[in-house]
Scaffold this motif. Structure first.
Motif, mmCIF file in Angstrom:
data_model
loop_
_atom_site.group_PDB
_atom_site.id
_atom_site.type_symbol
_atom_site.label_atom_id
_atom_site.label_comp_id
_atom_site.label_asym_id
_atom_site.label_seq_id
_atom_site.Cartn_x
_atom_site.Cartn_y
_atom_site.Cartn_z
ATOM 1 N N LEU A 46 0.837 -1.207 0.000
ATOM 2 C CA LEU A 46 0.000 0.000 0.000
ATOM 3 C C LEU A 46 0.871 1.257 0.000
ATOM 4 N N SER A 47 1.972 1.221 0.726
ATOM 5 C CA SER A 47 2.885 2.367 0.755
ATOM 6 C C SER A 47 3.429 2.651 -0.638
ATOM 7 N N GLU A 50 0.629 4.088 -2.728
ATOM 8 C CA GLU A 50 0.372 5.479 -2.332
ATOM 9 C C GLU A 50 1.424 6.418 -2.908
ATOM 10 N N LYS A 51 2.680 5.994 -2.959
ATOM 11 C CA LYS A 51 3.731 6.833 -3.536
ATOM 12 C C LYS A 51 3.474 7.077 -5.016
ATOM 13 N N GLN A 54 0.486 9.373 -5.353
ATOM 14 C CA GLN A 54 0.823 10.750 -4.967
ATOM 15 C C GLN A 54 1.590 11.445 -6.089
ATOM 16 N N TYR A 71 -6.942 10.802 -8.362
ATOM 17 C CA TYR A 71 -5.938 10.219 -7.475
ATOM 18 C C TYR A 71 -6.154 10.629 -6.023
ATOM 19 N N LEU A 75 -6.299 8.066 -2.956
ATOM 20 C CA LEU A 75 -5.428 8.176 -1.783
ATOM 21 C C LEU A 75 -6.238 8.145 -0.481
ATOM 22 N N LEU A 78 -7.258 4.510 0.020
ATOM 23 C CA LEU A 78 -6.106 3.717 0.452
ATOM 24 C C LEU A 78 -5.785 3.987 1.919
ATOM 25 N N GLY A 79 -5.966 5.240 2.346
ATOM 26 C CA GLY A 79 -5.763 5.575 3.758
ATOM 27 C C GLY A 79 -6.740 4.839 4.654
ATOM 28 N N ARG A 82 -5.589 1.246 4.830
ATOM 29 C CA ARG A 82 -4.426 1.180 5.721
ATOM 30 C C ARG A 82 -4.855 1.253 7.188
#
Length: 114
Positions: A46-47, A50-51, A54, A71, A75, A78-79, A82
């Protein structure tokens, strides 16, 4: 193929992998070391997603496109995913909580960024 379409395709595969990995531990017994390792792997993936999202969000939208991938909304979702996984790995309380709803709609119209 526009830049946004190419980026969307590149982002789709990791999202599908993360989704599959997210669902696979649910089939095994809860609280096992294997499940924790799978969930930690999902958090690392996921990190990475997310990158990429972003960086894609920071790029200017293609001129003249009618639809654009949102996007920012991705994001946010995805948060939430997470937070749900982290809450499962280290629960703050034993009571069930409302996980909220994911948007699931990532298409924007026009060339404006939110």
């Amino acid at each position: 193929m526009t830049i946004n379409e190419a980026l969307s395709r590149k982002l789709t595969a990791p999202l599908l992998v993360a989704s599959a990995l997210l669902l696979s531990p649910l089939c095994s017994a809860a609280g096992t070391a294997d499940e924790q390792a799978n969930l930690e792997l999902i958090l690392r993936q996921l990190s990475m997603i997310e990158k990429v999202a972003q960086k894609s969000a920071e790029r200017p939208a293609a001129e003249g496109g009618r639809y654009h991938f949102d996007y920012e909304r991705l994001l946010e979702d995805l948060g939430q995913v997470r937070s749900g996984i982290q809450g499962y790995l280290s629960p703050a309380r034993a009571q069930p909580r409302d996980p909220g709803q994911l948007s699931g709609h990532y298409t924007r119209t026009g060339s404006d960024k939110p």
